[in-house]
Scaffold this motif. Structure first.
Motif, mmCIF file in Angstrom:
data_model
loop_
_atom_site.group_PDB
_atom_site.id
_atom_site.type_symbol
_atom_site.label_atom_id
_atom_site.label_comp_id
_atom_site.label_asym_id
_atom_site.label_seq_id
_atom_site.Cartn_x
_atom_site.Cartn_y
_atom_site.Cartn_z
ATOM 1 N N ALA A 118 0.525 -1.420 -0.078
ATOM 2 C CA ALA A 118 -0.096 -0.135 -0.244
ATOM 3 C C ALA A 118 1.029 1.458 -0.540
ATOM 4 O O ALA A 118 0.802 2.386 -0.481
ATOM 5 C CB ALA A 118 -1.306 0.013 1.576
ATOM 6 N N GLU A 119 1.822 1.135 0.191
ATOM 7 C CA GLU A 119 2.960 2.635 1.150
ATOM 8 C C GLU A 119 3.921 2.978 -0.601
ATOM 9 O O GLU A 119 3.551 3.881 -0.811
ATOM 10 C CB GLU A 119 3.955 2.301 2.273
ATOM 11 C CG GLU A 119 4.770 2.760 1.783
ATOM 12 C CD GLU A 119 6.295 3.253 2.988
ATOM 13 O OE1 GLU A 119 5.893 4.048 3.534
ATOM 14 O OE2 GLU A 119 7.321 2.224 2.250
ATOM 15 N N GLU A 143 0.910 4.098 -3.177
ATOM 16 C CA GLU A 143 0.599 5.678 -1.888
ATOM 17 C C GLU A 143 1.743 6.302 -3.329
ATOM 18 O O GLU A 143 1.823 7.707 -3.876
ATOM 19 C CB GLU A 143 0.805 5.574 -1.348
ATOM 20 C CG GLU A 143 0.206 7.054 -1.418
ATOM 21 C CD GLU A 143 -0.323 7.183 0.651
ATOM 22 O OE1 GLU A 143 -0.785 6.386 1.081
ATOM 23 O OE2 GLU A 143 -0.038 8.261 0.921
ATOM 24 N N LYS A 158 2.529 5.958 -7.277
ATOM 25 C CA LYS A 158 0.814 6.222 -8.137
ATOM 26 C C LYS A 158 1.103 5.407 -9.366
ATOM 27 O O LYS A 158 1.926 3.788 -9.327
ATOM 28 C CB LYS A 158 1.195 7.205 -8.583
ATOM 29 C CG LYS A 158 1.231 8.618 -7.375
ATOM 30 C CD LYS A 158 -0.154 8.656 -6.526
ATOM 31 C CE LYS A 158 -0.134 9.943 -6.069
ATOM 32 N NZ LYS A 158 -0.374 9.547 -4.515
ATOM 33 N N SER A 216 4.819 -4.157 -6.174
ATOM 34 C CA SER A 216 3.550 -3.575 -6.902
ATOM 35 C C SER A 216 2.755 -4.103 -7.560
ATOM 36 O O SER A 216 2.409 -3.786 -7.981
ATOM 37 C CB SER A 216 4.900 -1.835 -7.835
ATOM 38 O OG SER A 216 5.836 -2.476 -8.319
#
Ligand code: HEM
Length: 348
Positions: free
Chosen positions: A185-186, A189, A192, A314
C-alpha cells in the motif's frame, strides 16, 4: 544509479509476468536463484566492472553453490596456523584463490590495452597506479595484490549480501501477509503508476522498517572479526594483544533482554522510531557493522533493496510455496538452506 537498478529489476519483473501468464495466473518462482544469478548479476554487469569479469567468474559461482564455499568459510576458523597446513581443504582453498586471482588479473591486462569508461574497476586501477607512483604501498603489498584484493572485496561484499537480504525479505513478507499488504500500500501510494526514483525510495518508511527488521533477523554477515591491538580486560576475561575476536552479529541483534520478548519474531514496528528507538541498546544493531569500518556500500545496498522489493511488491502478491523448508545455511553468508520458492500472482 537508481535508474540502472530499476532497469535491471524491471527486466526480471517482466520475465515473471510472462511466466505467470504462461502458467495460468500463478507461477512458482525460486526467487533466491533469480535474484543471485540474474537480477543482481545483471545490475552489476551494467554498472560496475563485471562486464568482463563476469565471463570468467562462472567458476566463482559454481564454487558458491558447491561445498567449496563451505570449505572456504570453515578454513579460516580453528587452530591458529592451520590454514598453512597442506590439508585437502587447504589445497582446495589455495587452488580456488589462485584461479580467481588469475581471472581478475587477466581482465586487468585486457583493460591496459584499451580505453575504458570510468567504472569501478577503472577507479581501482587508477587508485592503484597513483599509490604506486607515490610508492605508498606497504612493503608486503604488490600492485597486483592491491587490485585483486579490492576486486574480491567489492565482489563478495556487495553481490551476495544484497541478493540474499532481498530473498530473506521477500520470504518474510510472504510469511507475513499483513506486512506485505502494508508495504505494498505504501509503495503504490508513493509511486502511483511511476517507477521509483531516489526521492520516492527515501519516503518508503514502512519498507525501510521491513528491510531493517529482515537484517536484524537474518544479517547476511554473521561474524565481524577484529584483532586486539593491545591487552584488554572485560570483567574477568583477559584478551591478549594479537588475538582475533569474533563478534556474532545475530546474537547481539536477537537478545530478548535488549529486543524485548518477541526478539525472535518478525516485527518491523520496532523500527518505527528508527534504529535509535528500536531497542534498549541500539548499538547492538549492526548488520552493516558500526564504527570506522562500517560497510562502505550500506546506502547503496539499502537503495538497491528498496528498488527490488518495491517493484516486486507493486506487481505481485506472493505466498510461500508449501515446499519451503526453513533451515538457513551458513556459507560465506547466511542463506536460505533450500532456496526460497514463492507462489506469485499479479496484483489486480
Ligand atoms: C545488505 C547488504 C550488505 C550488508 C549486510 C553488508 C555488510 C557489511 C559488513 C558487516 C561489513 C563490515 C565487515 C567488517 O567490519 O569486518 C561490510 C564492509 C564492506 N562492505 Fe558491505 N554489506 C552490504 C552491501 C554492500 C555493497 C552493496 C557494497 C558495495 C557496493 C559493500 C561494500 C563494502 C565494503 C567495500 C566494505 C569494507 C569496508 C571497510 O573495510 O572499510 N557492501 N559490509
Amino acid at each position: 544509479m537508481v535508474s540502472l537498478m530499476v532497469d535491471s529489476t524491471t527486466t526480471t519483473v517482466r520475465s515473471w509476468e510472462s511466466r505467470i501468464e504462461g502458467d495460468g495466473g500463478m507461477a512458482g518462482i525460486n526467487i533466491d536463484l533469480e535474484l543471485r544469478s540474474k537480477l543482481i548479476s545483471r545490475y552489476y554487469i551494467k554498472s560496475l566492472f563485471w562486464k568482463q569479469l563476469h565471463q570468467r567468474r562462472r567458476n566463482i559461482l559454481e564454487a558458491e553453490n558447491s561445498s567449496r564455499c563451505d570449505v572456504m568459510s570453515r578454513g579460516f576458523i580453528g587452530i591458529p596456523g592451520s590454514r598453512y597446513i597442506p590439508t585437502k581443504n587447504n589445497w582446495e582453498i589455495w587452488k580456488l584463490e589462485k584461479e580467481i586471482n588469475s581471472m581478475i588479473l587477466k581482465v586487468v591486462k585486457e583493460r591496459a590495452a584499451a580505453n575504458y569508461e570510468k567504472d569501478l574497476l577503472q577507479m581501482i586501477l587508477e587508485g592503484a597506479k597513483s599509490y604506486g607512483d607515490q610508492e605508498s604501498f606497504p612493503s608486503d603489498v604488490s600492485l597486483d595484490r592491491f587490485i585483486v584484493d579490492n576486486c574480491k572485496a567489492i565482489y563478495f561484499a556487495s553481490h551476495e549480501t544484497t541478493a540474499i537480504t532481498a530473498s530473506w525479505c521477500l520470504m518474510l513478507l510472504a510469511a507475513n501477509q499483513e506486512w506485505q499488504a502494508r508495504a505494498r500500500a505504501e509503495v503504490l501510494e508513493i509511486c502511483k503508476n511511476n517507477l521509483p526514483d531516489a526521492d520516492m525510495l527515501r519516503n518508503m518508511k514502512t519498507l525501510t522498517m521491513v528491510i531493517q527488521e529482515t537484517m536484524r533477523l537474518y544479517p547476511p554477515v554473521v561474524f565481524v572479526i577484529r584483532r586486539a591491538l593491545q591487552d584488554l580486560k572485560f570483567k574477568d576475561i583477559t584478551i591478549p594483544k594479537g588475538l582475533n575476536i569474533q563478534i556474532p552479529i545475530p546474537i547481539a541483534q536477537q537478545n530478548p533482554d535488549q529486543w524485548r520478548p518477541d526478539a525472535h519474531q518478525f516485527n518491523p514496528k520496532r523500527f518505527a522510531k528508527g534504529i535509535l528507538g528500536s531497542s534498549t541498546s541500539p548499538s547492538d544493531y549492526m548488520p552493516f557493522r558500526i564504527g570506522a569500518r562500517i560497510c562502505a556500500g550500506q546506502h547503496f545496498a539499502m537503495a538497491e533493496l528498496k528498488v527490488i522489493v518495491s517493484l516486486i511488491l507493486s506487481k505481485f502478491s506472493f505466498s510461500l510455496s508449501p515446499a519451503y523448508h526453513h533451515p538457513p545455511r551458513f556459507g560465506l553468508v547466511v542463506q536460505p538452506g533450500n532456496g526460497v520458492c514463492l507462489h506469485n500472482r499479479r496484483v489486480s
